[in-house]
Design a protein around this motif. Structure first.
Motif, PDB file in Angstrom:
ATOM      1  N   SER A  45      -1.387   0.584  -0.695  1.00 16.81           N
ATOM      2  CA  SER A  45      -0.414   1.342   0.110  1.00 16.81           C
ATOM      3  C   SER A  45      -0.559   2.836  -0.156  1.00 16.81           C
ATOM      4  O   SER A  45      -0.407   3.647   0.762  1.00 16.81           O
ATOM      5  CB  SER A  45       1.015   0.900  -0.215  1.00 16.81           C
ATOM      6  OG  SER A  45       1.202  -0.436   0.164  1.00 16.81           O
ATOM      7  N   GLN A  83       4.942  -1.832   5.031  1.00 14.16           N
ATOM      8  CA  GLN A  83       5.453  -3.072   4.434  1.00 14.16           C
ATOM      9  C   GLN A  83       6.946  -3.254   4.687  1.00 14.16           C
ATOM     10  O   GLN A  83       7.400  -4.330   5.008  1.00 14.16           O
ATOM     11  CB  GLN A  83       5.186  -3.068   2.919  1.00 14.16           C
ATOM     12  CG  GLN A  83       3.819  -3.589   2.551  1.00 14.16           C
ATOM     13  CD  GLN A  83       3.564  -3.511   1.052  1.00 14.16           C
ATOM     14  OE1 GLN A  83       3.665  -2.442   0.449  1.00 14.16           O
ATOM     15  NE2 GLN A  83       3.228  -4.627   0.457  1.00 14.16           N
ATOM     16  N   ASP A 155       0.143  -1.885   7.107  1.00 14.14           N
ATOM     17  CA  ASP A 155       0.278  -2.292   5.715  1.00 14.14           C
ATOM     18  C   ASP A 155       1.019  -3.622   5.658  1.00 14.14           C
ATOM     19  O   ASP A 155       2.235  -3.664   5.831  1.00 14.14           O
ATOM     20  CB  ASP A 155       1.053  -1.210   4.937  1.00 14.14           C
ATOM     21  CG  ASP A 155       0.910  -1.389   3.427  1.00 14.14           C
ATOM     22  OD1 ASP A 155       0.357  -2.420   3.000  1.00 14.14           O
ATOM     23  OD2 ASP A 155       1.341  -0.489   2.689  1.00 14.14           O
TER      24      ASP A 155
HETATM   25 MG   LIG Z   1       1.420  -2.191  -0.826  1.00 11.84          MG
END
Ligand SMILES: [Mg+2]
Ligand SMILES: Nc1ncnc2c1ncn2[C@@H]1O[C@H](COP(=O)(O)OP(=O)(O)OP(=O)(O)O)[C@@H](O)[C@H]1O
Length: 248
Positions: A45, A83, A155
């Motif tokens: 990330s 996310q 992500d």
């Molecule tokens: Mg991540």
């Protein structure tokens, strides 16, 4: 639409004493989809946020089509689905998705077709608090696609999406971004998804993230879920797993 390549040149990042990204260099071809896989906490990330221009690397540079990420963001050519989908709580699903185009200063196009594609038609007028986690993720995916971005950063976009919907989206969304010539970076914990959706899988080491394997995915024909039953697909998946195991 212009096709934009992504060039990371020796980027590094640490948070306090923790080195998160070791010198990391890669060039991602314009119009290709690249999957990033690696153990939890390795820095995926962080790398995506640096490519997006949301985090500044301590060292090295990122160029998108030769420009810094902020240049693309300013012209509305960069979109992300992260996310944790950050939807505006006071806006309906439809208005949240349309926001992707508003922020990019582009016409929203057919918002309802996209809402339908991610399976949220009956929730278009609901607020995010009334949705499940997977539904919020699907709204965030639709928001990232509505502006037809040149660079799309995803992500774990399907992390909370149920298995059947995930299978459907795995087949239906990539043709959309491929047909628009978008350059896509997809972080996923699913090796199968990485192979199915991408032209190339990059395997990262445990923190600090460094590149341990660079696996081209030379699968021809449409990327349908049934491909996973072929020997070639199995061999590619084994290569990804082997690289993950080797560096664990
Ligand atoms: Mg991540
Ligand atoms: N803003 C921050 N401040 C301090 N530490 C951070 C910050 N962002 C990330 N980290 C640390 O950097 C490391 C890498 O985090 P990152 O979120 O990039 O991992 P990841 O590979 O995406 O993991 P996951 O697969 O679990 O999402 C972790 O140790 C995390 O604690």
């Amino acid at each position: 639409m212009a096709c934009v390549d992504i060039h990371c040149d020796n980027i590094t990042k640490r948070f306090g004493a923790t080195e998160v990204v070791a010198p990391f260099s890669v060039t991602l071809a314009a119009g290709h989809t690249t999957a990033l896989v690696g153990p939890s906490g390795c820095g995926k990330s962080t790398i995506l946020r640096i490519i997006a221009g949301l985090d500044t690397p301590d060292g090295g540079t990122v160029a998108l089509g030769g420009d810094p990420p902020k240049t693309l963001a300013k012209r509305g050519a960069l979109a992300m689905a992260f996310q944790d989908p950050s939807l505006l709580p006071w806006r309906s699903v439809r208005a949240n998705i349309a926001l992707g185009a508003e922020l990019a200063r582009k016409p929203a196009g057919d918002v309802d077709a996209l809402i339908d594609l991610v399976g949220l038609s009956s929730f278009a007028d609901h607020r995010p608090a009334e949705l499940s986690g997977g539904m919020r993720q699907r709204a965030a995916i639709a928001r990232s696609l509505i502006s037809a971005p040149e660079v799309l950063l995803l992500d774990e976009p399907f992390g909370a999406v149920d298995a059947m919907t995930r299978r459907r989206l795995n087949e239906e969304l990539p043709p959309l971004w491929r047909s628009r010539g978008a350059t896509v970076v997809l972080v996923t914990h699913s090796v199968q998804e990485a192979v199915l959706l991408s032209d190339r899988v990059l395997v990262l080491s445990p923190r600090p993230a460094r590149l341990v394997a660079d696996i081209p995915v030379d699968l021809s024909g449409p990327r349908e879920n049934t491909l996973a039953q072929t020997d070639k697909f199995a061999a590619l998946s084994r290569r990804v797993f082997a690289a993950l195991e080797e560096c664990a």
